[in-house]
Structure formats: C-alpha cells, structure tokens
Scaffold this motif. Structure first.
Motif, PDB file in Angstrom:
ATOM      1  N   MET A  10      90.143  64.921  49.098  1.00 53.39           N
ATOM      2  CA  MET A  10      89.156  63.846  49.049  1.00 53.39           C
ATOM      3  C   MET A  10      89.150  63.167  47.674  1.00 53.39           C
ATOM      4  O   MET A  10      89.133  61.940  47.566  1.00 53.39           O
ATOM      5  CB  MET A  10      87.766  64.431  49.357  1.00 53.39           C
ATOM      6  CG  MET A  10      86.662  63.401  49.398  1.00 53.39           C
ATOM      7  SD  MET A  10      86.893  62.240  50.754  1.00 53.39           S
ATOM      8  CE  MET A  10      85.535  61.113  50.480  1.00 53.39           C
ATOM      9  N   LYS A  27      91.557  63.104  45.497  1.00 62.18           N
ATOM     10  CA  LYS A  27      92.800  62.376  45.294  1.00 62.18           C
ATOM     11  C   LYS A  27      92.740  60.992  45.942  1.00 62.18           C
ATOM     12  O   LYS A  27      93.245  60.001  45.396  1.00 62.18           O
ATOM     13  CB  LYS A  27      93.987  63.164  45.848  1.00 62.18           C
ATOM     14  CG  LYS A  27      94.342  64.390  45.015  1.00 62.18           C
ATOM     15  CD  LYS A  27      95.569  65.079  45.579  1.00 62.18           C
ATOM     16  CE  LYS A  27      95.933  66.302  44.730  1.00 62.18           C
ATOM     17  NZ  LYS A  27      97.121  66.995  45.250  1.00 62.18           N
ATOM     18  N   ARG A  28      92.127  60.910  47.131  1.00 67.24           N
ATOM     19  CA  ARG A  28      92.002  59.618  47.831  1.00 67.24           C
ATOM     20  C   ARG A  28      91.103  58.659  47.051  1.00 67.24           C
ATOM     21  O   ARG A  28      91.386  57.458  46.942  1.00 67.24           O
ATOM     22  CB  ARG A  28      91.437  59.833  49.234  1.00 67.24           C
ATOM     23  CG  ARG A  28      92.401  60.548  50.173  1.00 67.24           C
ATOM     24  CD  ARG A  28      91.783  60.714  51.537  1.00 67.24           C
ATOM     25  NE  ARG A  28      92.696  61.407  52.455  1.00 67.24           N
ATOM     26  CZ  ARG A  28      92.392  61.714  53.711  1.00 67.24           C
ATOM     27  NH1 ARG A  28      91.189  61.410  54.191  1.00 67.24           N
ATOM     28  NH2 ARG A  28      93.269  62.334  54.467  1.00 67.24           N
ATOM     29  N   ILE A  29      90.006  59.206  46.499  1.00 64.78           N
ATOM     30  CA  ILE A  29      89.088  58.374  45.716  1.00 64.78           C
ATOM     31  C   ILE A  29      89.799  57.842  44.470  1.00 64.78           C
ATOM     32  O   ILE A  29      89.698  56.651  44.134  1.00 64.78           O
ATOM     33  CB  ILE A  29      87.833  59.176  45.319  1.00 64.78           C
ATOM     34  CG1 ILE A  29      87.015  59.520  46.565  1.00 64.78           C
ATOM     35  CG2 ILE A  29      86.981  58.393  44.325  1.00 64.78           C
ATOM     36  CD1 ILE A  29      85.872  60.475  46.303  1.00 64.78           C
ATOM     37  N   ARG A  55      93.003  57.481  44.074  1.00 63.64           N
ATOM     38  CA  ARG A  55      94.027  56.520  44.497  1.00 63.64           C
ATOM     39  C   ARG A  55      93.411  55.150  44.777  1.00 63.64           C
ATOM     40  O   ARG A  55      93.973  54.108  44.435  1.00 63.64           O
ATOM     41  CB  ARG A  55      94.726  57.061  45.744  1.00 63.64           C
ATOM     42  CG  ARG A  55      96.124  56.500  45.935  1.00 63.64           C
ATOM     43  CD  ARG A  55      96.910  57.287  46.932  1.00 63.64           C
ATOM     44  NE  ARG A  55      98.318  56.941  46.868  1.00 63.64           N
ATOM     45  CZ  ARG A  55      99.247  57.499  47.621  1.00 63.64           C
ATOM     46  NH1 ARG A  55      98.901  58.469  48.464  1.00 63.64           N
ATOM     47  NH2 ARG A  55     100.506  57.128  47.524  1.00 63.64           N
ATOM     48  N   GLY A  56      92.227  55.163  45.394  1.00 63.27           N
ATOM     49  CA  GLY A  56      91.525  53.908  45.650  1.00 63.27           C
ATOM     50  C   GLY A  56      91.105  53.207  44.371  1.00 63.27           C
ATOM     51  O   GLY A  56      91.220  51.972  44.257  1.00 63.27           O
ATOM     52  N   SER A  93      94.129  51.673  42.756  1.00 63.29           N
ATOM     53  CA  SER A  93      94.544  50.478  43.513  1.00 63.29           C
ATOM     54  C   SER A  93      93.673  49.289  43.134  1.00 63.29           C
ATOM     55  O   SER A  93      94.171  48.171  42.952  1.00 63.29           O
ATOM     56  CB  SER A  93      94.449  50.751  45.019  1.00 63.29           C
ATOM     57  OG  SER A  93      95.287  51.824  45.383  1.00 63.29           O
ATOM     58  N   PHE A 110      98.988  51.878  43.479  1.00 61.16           N
ATOM     59  CA  PHE A 110      98.722  52.769  44.621  1.00 61.16           C
ATOM     60  C   PHE A 110      99.855  53.787  44.772  1.00 61.16           C
ATOM     61  O   PHE A 110      99.621  54.964  45.055  1.00 61.16           O
ATOM     62  CB  PHE A 110      98.580  51.937  45.896  1.00 61.16           C
ATOM     63  CG  PHE A 110      98.367  52.766  47.132  1.00 61.16           C
ATOM     64  CD1 PHE A 110      97.107  53.266  47.449  1.00 61.16           C
ATOM     65  CD2 PHE A 110      99.432  53.053  47.983  1.00 61.16           C
ATOM     66  CE1 PHE A 110      96.906  54.035  48.589  1.00 61.16           C
ATOM     67  CE2 PHE A 110      99.240  53.826  49.119  1.00 61.16           C
ATOM     68  CZ  PHE A 110      97.973  54.316  49.431  1.00 61.16           C
ATOM     69  N   SER A 115      99.864  56.202  41.554  1.00 62.74           N
ATOM     70  CA  SER A 115      98.603  56.895  41.252  1.00 62.74           C
ATOM     71  C   SER A 115      98.683  58.420  41.371  1.00 62.74           C
ATOM     72  O   SER A 115      98.066  59.120  40.554  1.00 62.74           O
ATOM     73  CB  SER A 115      97.469  56.356  42.132  1.00 62.74           C
ATOM     74  OG  SER A 115      97.752  56.551  43.494  1.00 62.74           O
ATOM     75  N   PRO A 116      99.427  59.008  42.356  1.00 62.26           N
ATOM     76  CA  PRO A 116      99.522  60.485  42.389  1.00 62.26           C
ATOM     77  C   PRO A 116     100.145  61.058  41.119  1.00 62.26           C
ATOM     78  O   PRO A 116      99.703  62.096  40.613  1.00 62.26           O
ATOM     79  CB  PRO A 116     100.412  60.750  43.613  1.00 62.26           C
ATOM     80  CG  PRO A 116     100.232  59.557  44.484  1.00 62.26           C
ATOM     81  CD  PRO A 116     100.067  58.406  43.545  1.00 62.26           C
ATOM     82  N   TYR A 132      97.559  60.771  38.388  1.00 62.81           N
ATOM     83  CA  TYR A 132      96.519  61.794  38.617  1.00 62.81           C
ATOM     84  C   TYR A 132      97.005  63.177  38.193  1.00 62.81           C
ATOM     85  O   TYR A 132      96.285  63.942  37.547  1.00 62.81           O
ATOM     86  CB  TYR A 132      96.129  61.794  40.096  1.00 62.81           C
ATOM     87  CG  TYR A 132      95.146  62.877  40.470  1.00 62.81           C
ATOM     88  CD1 TYR A 132      93.793  62.748  40.188  1.00 62.81           C
ATOM     89  CD2 TYR A 132      95.579  64.040  41.106  1.00 62.81           C
ATOM     90  CE1 TYR A 132      92.889  63.734  40.519  1.00 62.81           C
ATOM     91  CE2 TYR A 132      94.686  65.040  41.442  1.00 62.81           C
ATOM     92  CZ  TYR A 132      93.337  64.881  41.155  1.00 62.81           C
ATOM     93  OH  TYR A 132      92.453  65.868  41.480  1.00 62.81           O
TER      94      TYR A 132
END
Length: 364
Positions: free
Chosen positions: A1, A3-5, A7-8, A11, A59, A62-63, A66
């Motif tokens: 969760m 990681k998705r935030i 990434r957003g 972006s 986007f 981003s991983p 992070y």
C-alpha cells in the motif's frame, strides 16, 4: 500500500515537473514561433504531452527511488542505534554549532551565481554539519569532563561532609562479575569505589544470558543479578561507562584501554588478562590472587585432619581438601580413601591456580 502511495506521489511530482518545463519552453520566442505550437490548441497539447512524459518517467523509476530512500533510512537507523544518547546529543549540538558558523562564513557564496550559488551553499552547510557532529561525538568525554568540573565546587559544598574522598576507578571484568565474589569483597569494605561497569561488558553479559547453551545462559543471568545486587544493596559508588573503542574488537583489550584512559585498575580473575595487563603496565586486582593470599598458612611439620576423597595422579596418592578449597595431596593416602586421617605437612607449593599442600599420614 505504501509503495503505491509513494508511486502516485512521484507520478504527480513528475507531472508538475513536466508542466513547469513545458511552460518554460513555451516562453522561449524561437519555440513559440514553431507552427504547431503557435496556436492555443498546440500549446495545450504540448503541455499535456511533456507533463505526461515526465509523469510516466517518474512512475517507472519510482520503485528504484523508493528502494534507494529506504536503504538510506535503514543505514541511518542502524548507525544511530549504535550511538548512545550522549553521543546523539553531542552530535546534534556539534551539527547546530557548525551550521551557525557556516551561515556567516559561506553566506557570500550564496550570491555568486543564481543557480549554482545556493546549491554550493547547501553542500557546504551539509559538510560542515557532518564534520561538526563527528568532532563533538569524538570529544564527548572531554565535554562531559568539562561539565563535571564546572559542577564540582557545588557538589563539594553539599556533599563533602557525608561522602568520603573517591578512590581510583576500578573497572570490572565480565569474568569477575559472573564469579560473584566481588559482591562479598565490596560488602566488607576492602574495595573502595567507584566501580566502573563498561557498556561493552554489559552487552557481553546480555549476549551470554541470551545464549542457547543453558550453562552459559545461567552464568550470564548470574552476572546481571550480581550487578543489580551491587547497585541496590551496597553503598559503594558504581558508574556505567557508556563509551566504546570502535577500533578495538576484543573486550579484554577494551578493558585495558579503558583502565589506561581513566587511570584506574582492572578487577578480574582471568589469568591471561592479568598477564597482558602486566605487559601493558595496567594495574590489576586479581580476585584469585586475593583468595590465595588469605588462605590459611601452613608450614612443613604441622598436623591437620583431612578427609580422603579420591586417589591422586600417582598410584599411592590420596587427595583431600580443606574448607577453603585448598588441595592436599597425601603420599600413601590412597588406602585411606573414604576415611578421616591425621596427616603431617611435608611441603607447600604455590601455583597460579592456587596453593597445593603435600603431606603424609601420621604414624601412630
């Protein structure tokens, strides 16, 4: 969760960066004169495409960003955990002092160039903060000593009547803490404080007490119990030394270095540590040597009553023990094993392990 935030967020940052770059490009006259960008529709399409391009790029990467940030945070956390609270406070104080000084020194650099000036100014402040923190962490002992000296006159006025003059610092070895006799010796008043317990010795005791080996675990817990008894039940002063010697790996070497730093003595019952300390000129109080020194003195020709317990190394020898643990080897005592006999001392041998008495059965 999370990681998705993240990434957003990256972006969205990419979209904003793309929009800013596209807007800046459209302000350039040569680019505005391009046929497809001269119209409102073309300009909007250009803004959207550039914004989306940077948004997609951030986007995708981003991983990796992070992961890099996580590694940096983890590295910082691990290094901070190794520091004591005193070192953290000293480091923060050193960084603040360095930043204040660098603000005045490097301020002219800020106006050298519109773009590179502020970047160079920030880098210089960052380097100064790191150097300042490092210097004050290394000099923390001097700072603590300076603060102690400032407070010393006040302490003397209040406590000089009730507190005795402090003696030479006694640094406790792990083995002597586990042994436990140090508590009884301190209780009798034969050793004056302060007793210094290094933090690395406490770490070693904790490691031993968490061992999977039940014998080691019990020894470690016994050592921690002895320390608690010394601190709670005795009036002798005890100090926990929170420093360390990172360049020295062995605990014994750290103990000797600490004793040299404090101009104190090491209390131990480790024979090898005792010998190394003699070579390095570090004073040592050996519990085993003290125990041997206070054993009952016997002379050749004296009589004593001994219980024969087991046979000795030689075929005719028998072995018994005094109440203080001194071994008595009786020539011709093998036939008396299990009996209590009177023996005559023939010689006394003093060894590093203790005192050994040789005797022979008394002839009736």
């Amino acid at each position: 969760m999370l990681k998705r935030i993240v990434r957003g967020i990256f972006s969205a940052i990419g979209l904003m960066i793309g929009y800013i770059i596209a807007s800046s490009l459209l302000k350039i006259p040569d680019i505005r004169e391009i046929k497809y960008l001269s119209t409102v529709t073309g300009s909007i399409v250009f803004l959207v495409i550039i914004s989306l391009l940077f948004g997609i790029i951030l986007f995708i990467i981003s991983p990796s960003i992070y992961k890099s940030i996580s590694n940096v945070v983890e590295y910082v956390e691990k290094n901070i955990q190794k520091l004591t609270l005193t070192e953290i406070i000293c480091g923060a104080l050193g960084a603040v002092i360095a930043l204040i000084l660098m603000t005045f020194i490097a301020n002219p650099i800020n106006g050298i160039h519109e773009f590179f000036g502020p970047i160079l100014f920030i880098l210089l402040n960052l380097v100064a903060a790191i150097i300042g923190a490092d210097i004050l962490i290394k000099k923390k002992d001097d700072m603590i000593g300076l603060l102690a000296n400032i407070k010393k006159p006040v302490v003397k006025e209040k406590k000089s009547k009730s507190n005795p003059v402090k003696g030479i610092a006694k640094v406790l070895d792990t083995s002597v803490i586990i042994d436990g006799r140090i508590f009884d010796i301190c209780e009798t008043g034969f050793i004056e404080g302060p007793l210094v317990i290094p933090n690395f010795v406490l770490d070693e005791l904790r490691h031993i007490s968490d061992s999977s080996d039940s014998l080691k675990r019990n020894r470690g817990r016994r050592g921690l119990d002895i320390l608690n008894k010394i601190q709670k039940e005795l009036s002798i002063e005890t100090q926990i030394w929170e420093g360390d010697f990172p360049k020295i790996n062995e605990v014994d070497s750290k103990l000797l270095k600490l004793a040299q730093t404090l101009n104190g003595k090491v209390i131990t019952n480790d024979y090898n540590l005792n010998k190394v300390a003699e070579v390095q000129g570090v004073p040592v109080l050996n519990i085993n040597e003290l125990s041997n020194a206070i054993k009952t003195v016997v002379l050749p020709g004296e009589e004593m009553v001994v219980d024969m317990i087991k046979d000795g190394k030689e075929s005719t020898q028998g072995v018994g023990y005094l109440d203080d643990g001194t071994m008595i080897v009786v020539e011709g005592g093998k036939k008396y094993i299990g009996e209590t006999i009177t023996v005559i001392v023939t010689s006394v041998l003093q060894t590093a392990a203790g005192r050994m008495i040789f005797a022979k059965p008394k002839e009736n």
